[in-house]
Design an enzyme around this catalytic site. Structure first.
Site, PDB file in Angstrom:
ATOM      1  N   ARG A  99       0.851  -1.190   0.000  1.00  0.00           N
ATOM      2  CA  ARG A  99       0.000   0.000   0.000  1.00  0.00           C
ATOM      3  C   ARG A  99       0.888   1.242   0.000  1.00  0.00           C
ATOM      4  O   ARG A  99       1.722   1.420   0.889  1.00  0.00           O
ATOM      5  CB  ARG A  99      -0.924  -0.002   1.205  1.00  0.00           C
ATOM      6  N   GLU A 161      -0.343  -7.346  -5.172  1.00  0.00           N
ATOM      7  CA  GLU A 161      -1.391  -6.332  -5.257  1.00  0.00           C
ATOM      8  C   GLU A 161      -0.844  -5.012  -4.724  1.00  0.00           C
ATOM      9  O   GLU A 161      -0.313  -4.956  -3.611  1.00  0.00           O
ATOM     10  CB  GLU A 161      -2.620  -6.740  -4.449  1.00  0.00           C
TER      11      GLU A 161
END
Length: 225
Positions: A99, A161
């Site tokens: 992130r 991701e």
């Protein structure tokens, strides 16, 4: 890699503990950790370059997380993926997560573009929840990327991701996540409406802060000239 013995996992009282102790699974998690480090390092390098060239850091912070065995098992069962290392690699793209928290909304797209321009990064999937927010107000840019890791005896391609958000988007998402799991909420619709309203306010604030930055940069440019 050998397939996992699903019948044994299914009979275990704590299947996540059993899975964690299996060497093939441990190796796979190590590969994902290495892939996370690769992506994290790429963003740190880009941030450092920006700091040198433009005297500012577009990235405020970087967080990484590896999906826990219990969550992996739950998703395997829910998606009917199959208990094998190959099935996990081919069907679960969110085991390794990075992130990236950016200062401004336009920094999100700049950092994403710079990452994807690197010749060893392959874009697998892109979901722009900033341009197209979720119904609850969630905003973030999601990328699934294929990144190579270089081990002592082989090169492997792993999926990671990547989520890119502003500080405000991350603040909202973190609190929404905590509130989502509160039990016995009678006025859930009212709360959902308030969360959506707050998300819209935060987005407006992001745009205002970006405009202010542009105004300051314009003044600086004219002063220097």
């Amino acid at each position: 890699m050998n397939p996992l013995d699903f019948s044994r996992i299914k009979d275990e009282a704590h299947p996540e503990d059993f899975l964690s102790e299996m060497k093939p699974f441990g190796d796979l998690m190590m590969y994902y950790r290495c892939a996370m480090m690769e992506v994290e390092t790429k963003f740190k390098v880009l941030n450092e370059q920006f700091s040198t060239q433009y005297n500012r850091n577009p990235i405020e912070s970087i967080k990484t997380r590896l999906k826990k065995p219990a969550s992996i098992i739950e998703k395997i069962k829910r998606k009917n993926i199959g208990f094998s290392m190959k099935a996990i690699e081919e069907n679960m793209f969110d085991i390794a997560g990075v992130r990236v928290i950016c200062s401004f909304q336009e920094d999100i797209y700049t950092m994403a573009d710079l990452l994807l321009q690197q010749d060893d990064i392959i874009l697998v999937e892109k979901k722009d929840y900033i341009a197209h927010p979720k119904d609850n107000g969630y905003r973030s840019l999601h990328l699934i990327v294929d990144v190579p890791i270089f081990l002592s005896n082989e090169k492997r391609h792993m999926k990671v991701e990547v989520q890119l958000r502003t500080i405000a988007m991350d603040f909202w998402a973190s609190l929404e996540h905590k509130l989502r799991y509160k039990k016995h909420i009678n006025n859930s619709e009212e709360i959902a409406d308030k969360l959506k309203h707050v998300a819209d306010v935060i987005t407006e604030m992001d745009c205002e802060m970006q405009d202010i930055r542009h105004m300051i940069e314009f003044i600086d440019d004219n002063t220097e000239s």
